[in-house]
Design a protein around this motif. Structure first.
Motif, PDB file in Angstrom:
ATOM      1  N   ASP A   1       0.828  -1.211   0.000  1.00  0.00           N
ATOM      2  CA  ASP A   1       0.000   0.000   0.000  1.00  0.00           C
ATOM      3  C   ASP A   1       0.861   1.259   0.000  1.00  0.00           C
ATOM      4  OD1 ASP A   1      -2.336  -1.442  -0.043  1.00  0.00           O
ATOM      5  OD2 ASP A   1      -2.624  -1.398   2.135  1.00  0.00           O
ATOM      6  N   GLU A   2       1.942   1.260   0.785  1.00  0.00           N
ATOM      7  CA  GLU A   2       2.816   2.428   0.819  1.00  0.00           C
ATOM      8  C   GLU A   2       3.971   2.296  -0.181  1.00  0.00           C
ATOM      9  OE1 GLU A   2       4.443   2.860   4.726  1.00  0.00           O
ATOM     10  OE2 GLU A   2       5.565   0.985   4.652  1.00  0.00           O
ATOM     11  N   SER A   3       4.157   1.092  -0.737  1.00  0.00           N
ATOM     12  CA  SER A   3       5.219   0.852  -1.720  1.00  0.00           C
ATOM     13  C   SER A   3       4.665   0.126  -2.932  1.00  0.00           C
ATOM     14  CB  SER A   3       6.350   0.027  -1.096  1.00  0.00           C
ATOM     15  OG  SER A   3       6.983   0.724  -0.060  1.00  0.00           O
ATOM     16  N   PRO A   4       3.867   0.806  -3.747  1.00  0.00           N
ATOM     17  CA  PRO A   4       3.296   0.134  -4.930  1.00  0.00           C
ATOM     18  C   PRO A   4       4.341  -0.361  -5.910  1.00  0.00           C
ATOM     19  CG  PRO A   4       2.886   2.512  -4.986  1.00  0.00           C
ATOM     20  CD  PRO A   4       3.416   2.204  -3.624  1.00  0.00           C
ATOM     21  N   LEU A   5       5.591   0.116  -5.762  1.00  0.00           N
ATOM     22  CA  LEU A   5       6.664  -0.329  -6.637  1.00  0.00           C
ATOM     23  C   LEU A   5       6.896  -1.836  -6.525  1.00  0.00           C
ATOM     24  CD1 LEU A   5       8.609   1.305  -8.534  1.00  0.00           C
ATOM     25  CD2 LEU A   5      10.334   1.077  -6.744  1.00  0.00           C
ATOM     26  N   ILE A   6       6.450  -2.451  -5.436  1.00  0.00           N
ATOM     27  CA  ILE A   6       6.581  -3.900  -5.265  1.00  0.00           C
ATOM     28  C   ILE A   6       6.002  -4.642  -6.466  1.00  0.00           C
ATOM     29  CG2 ILE A   6       5.793  -5.895  -3.915  1.00  0.00           C
ATOM     30  CD1 ILE A   6       5.945  -4.169  -1.425  1.00  0.00           C
ATOM     31  N   GLY A   7       4.910  -4.120  -6.996  1.00  0.00           N
ATOM     32  CA  GLY A   7       4.310  -4.734  -8.179  1.00  0.00           C
ATOM     33  C   GLY A   7       3.539  -5.993  -7.860  1.00  0.00           C
ATOM     34  N   GLU A   8       3.520  -6.907  -8.818  1.00  0.00           N
ATOM     35  CA  GLU A   8       2.785  -8.168  -8.661  1.00  0.00           C
ATOM     36  C   GLU A   8       3.494  -9.062  -7.652  1.00  0.00           C
ATOM     37  OE1 GLU A   8       2.023 -12.290 -11.182  1.00  0.00           O
ATOM     38  OE2 GLU A   8       2.736 -10.491 -12.227  1.00  0.00           O
ATOM     39  N   LEU A   9       2.702  -9.681  -6.773  1.00  0.00           N
ATOM     40  CA  LEU A   9       3.217 -10.629  -5.787  1.00  0.00           C
ATOM     41  C   LEU A   9       2.578 -11.982  -6.040  1.00  0.00           C
ATOM     42  CD1 LEU A   9       3.072  -8.513  -2.508  1.00  0.00           C
ATOM     43  CD2 LEU A   9       5.154  -9.495  -3.499  1.00  0.00           C
ATOM     44  N   ALA A  10       3.377 -13.049  -5.988  1.00  0.00           N
ATOM     45  CA  ALA A  10       2.826 -14.383  -6.210  1.00  0.00           C
ATOM     46  C   ALA A  10       3.783 -15.428  -5.661  1.00  0.00           C
ATOM     47  CB  ALA A  10       2.588 -14.626  -7.695  1.00  0.00           C
ATOM     48  N   ILE A  11       3.223 -16.540  -5.215  1.00  0.00           N
ATOM     49  CA  ILE A  11       4.007 -17.713  -4.875  1.00  0.00           C
ATOM     50  C   ILE A  11       3.908 -18.667  -6.061  1.00  0.00           C
ATOM     51  CG2 ILE A  11       4.258 -19.686  -3.329  1.00  0.00           C
ATOM     52  CD1 ILE A  11       3.233 -17.939  -1.066  1.00  0.00           C
ATOM     53  N   LEU A  12       5.045 -18.939  -6.693  1.00  0.00           N
ATOM     54  CA  LEU A  12       5.083 -19.698  -7.931  1.00  0.00           C
ATOM     55  C   LEU A  12       5.674 -21.083  -7.723  1.00  0.00           C
ATOM     56  CD1 LEU A  12       6.538 -16.948 -10.333  1.00  0.00           C
ATOM     57  CD2 LEU A  12       4.133 -17.408  -9.805  1.00  0.00           C
ATOM     58  N   ASP A  13       5.179 -22.040  -8.508  1.00  0.00           N
ATOM     59  CA  ASP A  13       5.826 -23.351  -8.515  1.00  0.00           C
ATOM     60  C   ASP A  13       6.991 -23.321  -9.505  1.00  0.00           C
ATOM     61  OD1 ASP A  13       4.716 -23.564 -11.068  1.00  0.00           O
ATOM     62  OD2 ASP A  13       3.114 -24.903 -10.436  1.00  0.00           O
ATOM     63  N   GLN A  14       7.699 -24.436  -9.598  1.00  0.00           N
ATOM     64  CA  GLN A  14       8.903 -24.452 -10.422  1.00  0.00           C
ATOM     65  C   GLN A  14       8.598 -24.218 -11.891  1.00  0.00           C
ATOM     66  OE1 GLN A  14      11.975 -27.301  -9.406  1.00  0.00           O
ATOM     67  NE2 GLN A  14      12.375 -27.732 -11.563  1.00  0.00           N
ATOM     68  N   ALA A  15       7.499 -24.751 -12.373  1.00  0.00           N
ATOM     69  CA  ALA A  15       7.153 -24.589 -13.789  1.00  0.00           C
ATOM     70  C   ALA A  15       6.896 -23.123 -14.124  1.00  0.00           C
ATOM     71  CB  ALA A  15       5.925 -25.434 -14.127  1.00  0.00           C
ATOM     72  N   ALA A  16       6.158 -22.428 -13.242  1.00  0.00           N
ATOM     73  CA  ALA A  16       5.858 -21.016 -13.492  1.00  0.00           C
ATOM     74  C   ALA A  16       7.120 -20.163 -13.384  1.00  0.00           C
ATOM     75  CB  ALA A  16       4.805 -20.521 -12.504  1.00  0.00           C
ATOM     76  N   ALA A  17       7.964 -20.476 -12.413  1.00  0.00           N
ATOM     77  CA  ALA A  17       9.199 -19.709 -12.243  1.00  0.00           C
ATOM     78  C   ALA A  17      10.141 -19.902 -13.420  1.00  0.00           C
ATOM     79  CB  ALA A  17       9.887 -20.119 -10.950  1.00  0.00           C
ATOM     80  N   SER A  18      10.133 -21.078 -14.013  1.00  0.00           N
ATOM     81  CA  SER A  18      11.033 -21.372 -15.130  1.00  0.00           C
ATOM     82  C   SER A  18      10.745 -20.510 -16.348  1.00  0.00           C
ATOM     83  CB  SER A  18      10.944 -22.853 -15.505  1.00  0.00           C
ATOM     84  OG  SER A  18      11.478 -23.654 -14.468  1.00  0.00           O
ATOM     85  N   SER A  19       9.528 -20.001 -16.453  1.00  0.00           N
ATOM     86  CA  SER A  19       9.220 -19.137 -17.583  1.00  0.00           C
ATOM     87  C   SER A  19       9.897 -17.775 -17.444  1.00  0.00           C
ATOM     88  CB  SER A  19       7.702 -18.940 -17.706  1.00  0.00           C
ATOM     89  OG  SER A  19       7.199 -18.229 -16.580  1.00  0.00           O
ATOM     90  N   LEU A  20      10.235 -17.400 -16.197  1.00  0.00           N
ATOM     91  CA  LEU A  20      10.907 -16.133 -15.935  1.00  0.00           C
ATOM     92  C   LEU A  20      12.412 -16.295 -15.764  1.00  0.00           C
ATOM     93  CD1 LEU A  20       8.305 -14.722 -13.373  1.00  0.00           C
ATOM     94  CD2 LEU A  20       8.608 -13.995 -15.744  1.00  0.00           C
TER      95      LEU A  20
END
Length: 365
Positions: A113-132
């Motif tokens: 709320d005070e730091s919108p720069l954080i952006g999107e937050l998510a807990i990802l599994d290995q498959a989703a993280a591998s795309s990044l």
């Protein structure tokens, strides 16, 4: 014309020089001895929002320091300067205890709320993280924040000094107080900024001060890989090592935190190899990457690991900052900006009373 000397051309000094150079009535000269600078040896990660440090003043500085990059980039772009030293490509946090991911997710969610720069937050599994970050392994889940950024410290300092067009003297200097002003390298100055990091004691102790600033050695290793890693996220596991990808296939691994090595700048291949062993299970391709060199720098830290900035006690017109530790690339720019404002009698969003110089710089009895 007011003459200002800045001793130390790291992130604090370079930022102060940049903002002071915008003032028509100020002439700035920068002095730097050219060795051991923490900024030039750093591959910074801008992601303070997951810190669980209880020091509220430190977190405020780090949070606002991350936000300040938006203003700094805008100011540089207005002058036509390149801003290729900073990329918001996201950050991954890995934890040995998987349950801590939810805890950190909730903490960051509250802070967004005070730091919108954080952006999107998510807990990802290995498959989703591998795309990044293709090829990342060794975990079931991780925490992702899209607003996390990486900074090339050496490139940032170069861009700031290039944009400021100030005179830079590569020389180790001392400070001599006079009845009116100060003498450095046989030149007279009205005001001085001491942004010498871990070397602050070297310049103030001859003037009768005790300085609570200690050196911390940091080493990292750079690799060249046959990939364009411009869009890859930074990887932050538990422990000392981080993986920091850059455009053009550069990948940095580091950095160590060595509190008992003084100002030793020699490369310790054994420690760096230990980081490689720790990191390889998470990024097996590291074993095939070609090392392009090592970097060593000296960070400054205080006995309570807190940074400080403001006027040096009993030295009117002399300002300083130190004790930034491993968060220097996050907090350095906003501190440098504030020092530039203080020299002109202006204030900013940080209150120097929360980061008092007199706690760490005292006159000898």
């Amino acid at each position: 014309m007011k003459k200002v000397a800045i001793v130390g051309a790291g992130i604090v000094g370079a930022t102060a020089a940049y903002y002071l150079s915008k003032e028509a009535d100020i002439e700035v000269t920068v002095f730097d001895h050219g060795y051991g600078q923490a900024t030039k040896a750093a591959a910074g990660i801008i992601s303070p929002w997951f810190s669980k440090r209880r020091n509220k003043a430190w977190y405020k500085m780090a949070r606002l320091g991350a936000d300040f990059y938006v203003d700094l980039l805008a100011d540089l772009e207005k002058t036509g300067q390149k801003v290729d030293f900073y990329q918001r490509s996201g950050v991954f946090l890995l934890k040995k205890d998987d349950s801590k991911l939810e805890e950190l997710y909730d903490l960051a969610l509250q802070r967004r709320d005070e730091s919108p720069l954080i952006g999107e937050l998510a807990i990802l599994d290995q498959a989703a993280a591998s795309s990044l970050f293709p090829g990342l392994k060794g975990f079931e889940r991780l925490l992702y924040a899209s607003g996390g950024a990486r900074v090339d410290g050496q490139l940032l300092v170069g861009r700031l000094l290039e944009a400021s067009q100030v005179k830079v003297v590569k020389k180790e200097v001392s400070l001599t107080p006079l009845l009116s002003g100060y003498q450095i390298d046989n030149q007279m100055f009205d005001q001085v900024i001491l942004s010498t990091g871990a070397w602050l004691g070297h310049i103030l102790e001859p003037l009768g001060y005790e300085v609570d600033v200690r050196p911390q050695k940091g080493q990292l290793r750079d690799y060249q890989v046959d990939l364009d890693m411009a869009s890859y996220s930074v990887v932050m596991p538990e422990g000392e090592w981080d993986l920091i990808p850059f455009p053009g296939g550069k990948l940095s691994l580091g950095a160590t935190h060595e509190n008992d090595m003084g100002f030793d700048l020699t490369v310790d291949e054994t420690l760096l190899d230990q980081m490689v062993v720790a990191a390889s299970p998470f990024y097996p391709a590291l074993a095939e990457a070609i090392s392009s060199g090592e970097r060593v720098g000296i960070r400054a830290y205080t006995s309570d690991f807190s940074p400080f900035f403001g006027q040096v006690p009993n030295l009117s017109g002399v300002y300083t900052a130190s004790g930034l530790g491993s968060s220097g690339l996050t907090t350095g720019p906003i501190i440098g900006y504030h020092l530039a404002q203080m020299l002109q009698g202006r204030s900013g969003v940080l209150d120097p009373a929360d980061y008092p110089t007199e706690r760490y710089i005292k006159k000898k009895q």
